[in-house]
Each structure stands twice: as structure tokens, then as C-alpha cells.
Write a protein that holds these residues in place. Sequence first.
Motif, short mmCIF file in Angstrom:
data_model
loop_
_atom_site.label_atom_id
_atom_site.label_comp_id
_atom_site.label_asym_id
_atom_site.label_seq_id
_atom_site.Cartn_x
_atom_site.Cartn_y
_atom_site.Cartn_z
N ILE A 9 0.83 -1.20 0.00
CA ILE A 9 0.00 0.00 0.00
C ILE A 9 0.87 1.26 0.00
N ASN A 10 1.92 1.24 0.86
CA ASN A 10 2.79 2.41 0.93
C ASN A 10 3.49 2.68 -0.39
N LYS A 11 4.00 1.59 -1.00
CA LYS A 11 4.69 1.73 -2.27
C LYS A 11 3.73 2.31 -3.31
N ASN A 12 2.50 1.78 -3.26
CA ASN A 12 1.48 2.20 -4.20
C ASN A 12 1.21 3.70 -4.03
N LYS A 13 1.12 4.14 -2.77
CA LYS A 13 0.85 5.55 -2.48
C LYS A 13 1.99 6.44 -2.96
N LEU A 14 3.22 5.93 -2.77
CA LEU A 14 4.40 6.68 -3.17
C LEU A 14 4.42 6.83 -4.69
N TYR A 15 4.13 5.72 -5.37
CA TYR A 15 4.08 5.73 -6.83
C TYR A 15 3.02 6.72 -7.31
N LYS A 16 1.85 6.62 -6.67
CA LYS A 16 0.75 7.52 -7.07
C LYS A 16 1.11 8.99 -6.83
N SER A 17 1.76 9.25 -5.69
CA SER A 17 2.13 10.63 -5.38
C SER A 17 3.11 11.17 -6.41
N PHE A 18 4.03 10.32 -6.83
CA PHE A 18 4.99 10.72 -7.86
C PHE A 18 4.26 11.00 -9.18
N ALA A 19 3.34 10.12 -9.52
CA ALA A 19 2.55 10.30 -10.75
C ALA A 19 1.75 11.60 -10.68
N LEU A 20 1.22 11.89 -9.49
CA LEU A 20 0.45 13.13 -9.30
C LEU A 20 1.33 14.35 -9.49
#
Lengths: 200, 191
Positions: A9-20
Motif C-alpha cells: 500500500i505504501n509503495k502504491n501511495k508513493l508511486y501515485k504521489s509521484f505520478a500526481l
Amino acid sequence: MFKNLGDTINKNKLYKSFALFITFLKASTFTFAGGLAIVPAIERDAVEKYKLLSEDEFMEYATLSQTMPGVIALNCATLVGRRAAGVVGMLAAGFGAILPAFVFMLLATILAKMIPQQGRFLGAMRGIRAASAALVLSAAFSLGRYNLKSTFAVIVMIAALLLVVLGNLGAPVIIVLSGVTGYIYQHIKRYQERSRNDAS
Amino acid sequence: MMLLNCFKLFYTFVKLGFLSFGGGYAMLSMIMSEARHFSVTPAQFADLNALDMVVPGAIAINAATYVGYLYQGMAGSIAATIGVSLPSFVLTVVVMRFFAHFKDNLWLTDILSGIKPAAVGLIAAAAITIASDVLTVPGKDIGNLLVNPIGTLSLVPVVVFILTAVLNIRFKINPILLTVLAGIVGAIVIL
């Protein structure tokens, strides 16, 4: 097992934040007019490319970002960011939207201050300033086309104009006053309609 | 002193951010009405508006950066930019928590029915303030307009103003093209 889940979940959030961050950095860099012009560019990246949220959700936030006070393009970034990846996502998206606007304007301001204020340069500046004043007037016209559809609206517009130009009142005071006026007017209007319906 | 001035910038832009509805130009006009506290002249605002066309990003953030820099340099531009941005972050957290109450909110619609036309008035007022500064002969006050119209108004800028307004409002000619042309005309004619 749960530990692994948490990592994912954390990795996913980090990836999403970078994409954002990338999405809004790009959108802000390649949009010059601000406001609504930014929406299609964000939609392509946020919805289709990175699949951060659904099309419907995005459109809902794009509309909401215009109703909320503040900078429209930034509202859109913080709403979409918060929805896609929580507070970290909100900060990433917001920072992405702010950064190009800040950096490029800072450079432009420093460069503009270097222009010599004399001779042909001053002539060009005075021509540009006259055109610039006309374009602000033009902005009032195009916004007025959508927002001045009743007698009430025209009266409020003229009152605001006179209070600023002749009364020397600050804009925040005008906004608060006009908001209160709108609230009271709509209530009176509704009350009158109700009594008319009761009478007939 | 610098710290105090930066805080003043920050505070003013937070206030403007929370109170501005309707996007870039509405915000720009509000910033202009407050700009006298930061010794930014209407002519400098005209420059800002021209720069905005070629500088990327949201108009309101551009304006905050510009006014902040003119008033207090780099630190000022950062203080103003953070100030104008803060409301979006705060309101997003609040709105997401009470989303259902905010979306089709009747009192918000009522309030906006007054604010939207007022924003048009503010933009028109900004146009008048800028015009009365940039269309006059340098050093002359617009107050002399009725006493001595020919000595107060500067001919070429007035012609450029009227032509730009008509070409943009009536014929939708591209604003960047019009600004470039105005600059060329100014460089050739005004000395």
C-alpha cells in the motif's frame, strides 16, 4: 503477511504521489491561461495514463474546484491528489502545480526588471501596458457575459465597481458584502415566490 | 522589518485566497485592489498582466510571485506564493470531509449569486485603474481629465487601448498577437 500488505500500500501511495506530481507539474508548465484550460491535460494523465481515479470522479472534482474559493488549477490538484493518495498525494500534486508557476514567474520578473525604462524600450512598454489594460477590460466583458443575466446581478456589478473606484473600498470587503447581499436577496426572492403561490 | 513585511504579504494572500471565487482574473483584480499596500503601481500591474500571457501556470500564483518579489525580493515571492496556495490545501481537507454537504449546497449558491457579478465589477474596476495610469501623460493625474483632456491623455496609448479592446472583445483576435503588435507600435511611435 499484514506487514507485506502494508508495504504494498505504501509503495502504491508513493508511486501515485509521484505520478500526481508529474501530472500537475506538466499540466501547469504547458498551460498559459490558467483556470479551465488546464483540465483536459490533467484528465489525460490522471485518468487515462496513470489511472489515479475514475473519469466521473475527476469531472466531479474539476467542477468542484471552480466552486471552491482559491486558485482553480491548484484546487483541482489538491482535490485529485487527496482523493488518489491521501495527504501525501495532495501535497505532491499541489507542489507540482505551484512549482512551474512560481519558478517561471520569478525568472520573468527578474528579466523584466532588467529592461531599460527609456527610449524605444519605454515606448514598447507603454504600448504593451495600454494593450494590457484593454485585455483586462476584455476579461470583464467575457466573464460578464456569463454572470450578468439578471437585473440583480447588473446592480451588484455596478455597485462593486463604484465602491472600488470611487469609494476606495478593498476587494475583500466587497466580496463579503456581495456574498451577504446575494444570500439575503435569494431568501427574499424565495419568500416572495412562496407567498405568491400561497395567495393563488 | 523584512520578516514583518513577508508576514504581511503572506497574511494578505491567504485572505485573498480564501475570498476569491471565479479564477484568475477575479483574483488578479482583488490582488490589485490590495497592491497599494505593497507599493505596486497600476503600470506594474499592466506589466504583470502582459507577462502572465507568456508565463506558464495559474494566473493567481504568478501574480503572488510577482507582487511578492517586487515588494520584498525572493523571500517576499515565496511568502506570497505560499499564502495564495494555502487555502486550496486547507479547503480540500475540509471539503473532502464534508463533501456531501458542500456539493449542492444552497447557501453557497445564494452567496455566489452575489459574489459572481461583484467579481465582474472588480475586474472592470481593475481595468479602469490600470487604464487611468497607463493612458495618461507621465506625471499627469487622471483627475485633470475633465479640466484638460488633451494635455492629460497620451494619444498613442489611448488609440492602442481602444483598438486592442475592440479587436479582442469584438473580433476575438489573439491577445498575445495584440500585445506584441502594441509593443511594436509603441517602440516606433512613442519617444
